[in-house]
Design a protein around this motif. Structure first.
Motif, PDB file in Angstrom:
ATOM      1  N   VAL A  74       0.820  -1.211   0.000  1.00  0.00           N
ATOM      2  CA  VAL A  74       0.000   0.000   0.000  1.00  0.00           C
ATOM      3  C   VAL A  74       0.853   1.260   0.000  1.00  0.00           C
ATOM      4  CG1 VAL A  74      -1.681   1.327   1.357  1.00  0.00           C
ATOM      5  CG2 VAL A  74      -1.951  -1.144   1.121  1.00  0.00           C
ATOM      6  N   VAL A  75       1.889   1.283   0.852  1.00  0.00           N
ATOM      7  CA  VAL A  75       2.723   2.480   1.005  1.00  0.00           C
ATOM      8  C   VAL A  75       3.814   2.552  -0.059  1.00  0.00           C
ATOM      9  CG1 VAL A  75       4.349   3.642   2.536  1.00  0.00           C
ATOM     10  CG2 VAL A  75       2.278   2.624   3.470  1.00  0.00           C
ATOM     11  N   GLY A  76       4.443   1.400  -0.354  1.00  0.00           N
ATOM     12  CA  GLY A  76       5.600   1.426  -1.240  1.00  0.00           C
ATOM     13  C   GLY A  76       5.406   0.775  -2.578  1.00  0.00           C
ATOM     14  N   GLY A  77       4.219   0.224  -2.849  1.00  0.00           N
ATOM     15  CA  GLY A  77       3.990  -0.451  -4.117  1.00  0.00           C
ATOM     16  C   GLY A  77       4.808  -1.715  -4.261  1.00  0.00           C
ATOM     17  N   ILE A  78       5.221  -2.318  -3.128  1.00  0.00           N
ATOM     18  CA  ILE A  78       6.034  -3.532  -3.139  1.00  0.00           C
ATOM     19  C   ILE A  78       5.104  -4.750  -3.202  1.00  0.00           C
ATOM     20  CG2 ILE A  78       7.811  -4.855  -1.938  1.00  0.00           C
ATOM     21  CD1 ILE A  78       8.757  -2.087  -2.663  1.00  0.00           C
ATOM     22  N   LYS A  79       5.223  -5.540  -4.244  1.00  0.00           N
ATOM     23  CA  LYS A  79       4.380  -6.728  -4.371  1.00  0.00           C
ATOM     24  C   LYS A  79       4.892  -7.852  -3.478  1.00  0.00           C
ATOM     25  CE  LYS A  79       2.500  -6.104  -9.023  1.00  0.00           C
ATOM     26  NZ  LYS A  79       2.325  -6.725 -10.353  1.00  0.00           N
ATOM     27  N   ILE A  80       3.996  -8.386  -2.665  1.00  0.00           N
ATOM     28  CA  ILE A  80       4.333  -9.537  -1.813  1.00  0.00           C
ATOM     29  C   ILE A  80       3.357 -10.644  -2.168  1.00  0.00           C
ATOM     30  CG2 ILE A  80       4.583 -10.391   0.555  1.00  0.00           C
ATOM     31  CD1 ILE A  80       5.145  -7.541   1.409  1.00  0.00           C
ATOM     32  N   ASP A  81       3.737 -11.420  -3.150  1.00  0.00           N
ATOM     33  CA  ASP A  81       2.857 -12.482  -3.645  1.00  0.00           C
ATOM     34  C   ASP A  81       3.431 -13.839  -3.232  1.00  0.00           C
ATOM     35  OD1 ASP A  81       0.756 -13.690  -4.917  1.00  0.00           O
ATOM     36  OD2 ASP A  81       1.661 -13.621  -6.912  1.00  0.00           O
ATOM     37  N   SER A  82       3.511 -14.048  -1.920  1.00  0.00           N
ATOM     38  CA  SER A  82       4.080 -15.290  -1.387  1.00  0.00           C
ATOM     39  C   SER A  82       3.187 -15.836  -0.280  1.00  0.00           C
ATOM     40  CB  SER A  82       5.492 -15.047  -0.855  1.00  0.00           C
ATOM     41  OG  SER A  82       6.327 -14.477  -1.835  1.00  0.00           O
ATOM     42  N   PRO A  83       1.965 -16.253  -0.607  1.00  0.00           N
ATOM     43  CA  PRO A  83       1.026 -16.704   0.431  1.00  0.00           C
ATOM     44  C   PRO A  83       1.545 -17.889   1.227  1.00  0.00           C
ATOM     45  CG  PRO A  83       0.210 -17.242  -1.779  1.00  0.00           C
ATOM     46  CD  PRO A  83       1.365 -16.323  -1.949  1.00  0.00           C
ATOM     47  N   LYS A  84       2.322 -18.776   0.596  1.00  0.00           N
ATOM     48  CA  LYS A  84       2.844 -19.951   1.312  1.00  0.00           C
ATOM     49  C   LYS A  84       3.862 -19.535   2.371  1.00  0.00           C
ATOM     50  CE  LYS A  84       2.069 -23.373  -2.347  1.00  0.00           C
ATOM     51  NZ  LYS A  84       2.697 -24.346  -3.286  1.00  0.00           N
ATOM     52  N   ILE A  85       4.717 -18.553   2.038  1.00  0.00           N
ATOM     53  CA  ILE A  85       5.707 -18.085   3.012  1.00  0.00           C
ATOM     54  C   ILE A  85       5.009 -17.351   4.156  1.00  0.00           C
ATOM     55  CG2 ILE A  85       7.628 -16.488   3.382  1.00  0.00           C
ATOM     56  CD1 ILE A  85       8.688 -17.226   0.665  1.00  0.00           C
ATOM     57  N   ILE A  86       3.989 -16.563   3.828  1.00  0.00           N
ATOM     58  CA  ILE A  86       3.241 -15.852   4.874  1.00  0.00           C
ATOM     59  C   ILE A  86       2.578 -16.851   5.827  1.00  0.00           C
ATOM     60  CG2 ILE A  86       1.263 -14.340   5.300  1.00  0.00           C
ATOM     61  CD1 ILE A  86       1.965 -12.966   2.606  1.00  0.00           C
ATOM     62  N   LEU A  88       3.508 -20.027   6.289  1.00  0.00           N
ATOM     63  CA  LEU A  88       4.581 -20.732   6.984  1.00  0.00           C
ATOM     64  C   LEU A  88       5.117 -19.892   8.137  1.00  0.00           C
ATOM     65  CD1 LEU A  88       6.666 -23.082   7.148  1.00  0.00           C
ATOM     66  CD2 LEU A  88       8.085 -21.765   5.551  1.00  0.00           C
ATOM     67  N   THR A  89       5.284 -18.596   7.885  1.00  0.00           N
ATOM     68  CA  THR A  89       5.777 -17.685   8.921  1.00  0.00           C
ATOM     69  C   THR A  89       4.826 -17.652  10.103  1.00  0.00           C
ATOM     70  OG1 THR A  89       6.884 -16.300   7.285  1.00  0.00           O
ATOM     71  CG2 THR A  89       6.410 -15.304   9.423  1.00  0.00           C
TER      72      THR A  89
END
Length: 411
Positions: A74-86, A88-89
């Motif tokens: 939202v703030v930086g336009g950084i794509k985080i498309d890693s649902p499995k890592i999220i 797992l975390t």
């Protein structure tokens, strides 16, 4: 609410995020419930060590990781498309926090599962975020630049923590153990959490409270804190003292300017989350002044005072304030973005009455904790009231997510 400059359409699904905030509030309750069993304010008491790490791993990491997954797109336009890592975390850090506490409580066999789970969760998540931050090409805002510094030093702090945990797991604690403990604390508290709060506040305060923008010189604070924290690792008294002074100046200036900006806000209505911010910033000024003073003169029970004022008064206040704002806002935003135009408002998600109960319990806990400087019974009472405050936070977050699920449009 000012949302200019935000890429709200890039926000990840709320279903990925809210489990972090529910878990955070539950761990906040568990951490202070554990602390209430401690006999005295001794940092080496197993219940205090366990309670602190339920707070730092369970509460803070869940809250921070959930917020970062939400804010970076939202703030930086950084794509985080890693649902499995999220996912797992989330599983790893929560199992790790419980296993670590069990190990400290006497079940030594839990230390190895704790080490494995936390290593997997922390390394996976930080690697994902750092890779995204340094490989995706975009014009980085000052908030994103600060987040980068925070994550770099935070990753270092958590690797130090894994090293310390491995020492406990194998039963080999060397002469340098205490030095690594102190570095771990400074890197995590001032470097990771301190820089992150300073960086995020420049975006959050204008957004949620319609406060004026921070002046440009404030953009140097994260870099100053980053450099000063690194210098604390230099084995010279002069370097440590200079580092403390630099951190003291930067954080004191931040707190003073942030309080001034909140006073100048264009939205004059006051609510519990605003008072939480003010409580946190005042606590920061007092805590960092005592810490700076201790660089030259001795302060009795310094660690306890800093734990109360910096850990609970500042960090817990700010993180709780942001959870109380972020969760209902995200629930409302994701409902309206799915076409639910009559979605319950943010104040219906978490009512003023419920938020104020949490705030009052929080204030009483701070007062009792400070009284614990005189007698351990007040520390135990403070822990009980802090646990109650987190119980109300857990209820508030759960209520907001339940309202969200009930109002989802039929697919």
């Amino acid at each position: 609410m000012n949302t200019a400059g935000l890429s709200l359409s890039d926000a990840p699904p709320f279903e990925k995020i809210y489990p972090f905030f529910i878990a955070a509030s539950v761990y906040g309750f568990l951490s202070f419930a554990a602390l209430s069993f401690a006999n005295e304010p001794n940092r080496f008491d197993p219940y205090i060590i366990g309670g602190i790490h339920l707070f730092t791993i369970g509460f803070l990491l869940n809250a921070i990781f959930g917020s970062l997954v939400q804010m970076l797109p939202v703030v930086g336009g950084i794509k985080i498309d890693s649902p499995k890592i999220i996912k797992l975390t989330f599983i790893s850090i929560n199992i790790g926090a419980l296993m670590f506490f069990a190990g400290l409580a006497g079940f030594k066999a839990a230390m190895f599962p704790a080490l494995l789970a936390l290593s997997v969760g922390v390394i996976s998540f930080f690697s994902m975020l750092l890779l995204s931050l340094f490989t995706q090409k975009q014009i980085a805002s000052e908030t994103v630049k600060g987040m980068r510094l925070s994550l770099i030093i935070g990753f270092t702090a958590l690797l130090l923590g894994i090293h310390l945990l491995s020492s406990h797991a194998i039963g080999r604690i060397g002469e340098s153990h205490l030095k690594f403990v102190n570095l771990h604390i400074i890197f995590a508290v001032f470097g990771f959490i301190g820089i992150l709060i300073v960086s995020v506040s420049k975006q959050v305060l204008p957004m949620f409270y319609v406060a004026p923008e921070f002046p440009k010189f404030c953009n140097f604070w994260p870099l100053v804190i980053f450099g000063a924290v690194l210098c604390t690792a230099i084995p010279l008294d002069e370097a440590v003292i200079a580092s403390k002074i630099a951190i003291w100046i930067a954080l004191s200036a931040f707190a003073t300017v942030a309080l001034k900006k909140l006073k100048e806000r264009r939205r004059l209505l006051s609510d519990a989350s605003l008072k939480m911010w003010q409580t946190g910033l005042v606590s920061l000024i007092v805590a960092i002044s005592i810490w700076g003073y201790s660089a030259v003169w001795e302060v009795q029970n310094l660690e306890y005072l800093l734990a109360v004022l910096f850990g609970y008064g500042f960090i817990a206040s700010i993180v709780k304030a942001m959870i109380n704002k972020i969760v209902p806002f995200l629930a409302w935003f994701h409902l309206t973005s799915r076409g639910k135009w009559d979605a319950p408002s943010v104040r219906e998600m978490i009512t003023d009455k419920s938020a104020n109960i949490e705030l009052y319990l929080h204030w009483v806990a701070i007062f009792l904790f400070l009284s614990g400087y005189l007698s351990a019974i007040f520390m135990q009472l403070g822990s009980a009231f802090a646990a109650l405050s987190f119980a109300v936070l857990a209820k508030n977050v759960y209520t907001a997510t339940t309202i969200y699920k009930k109002n989802l449009p039929a697919s």
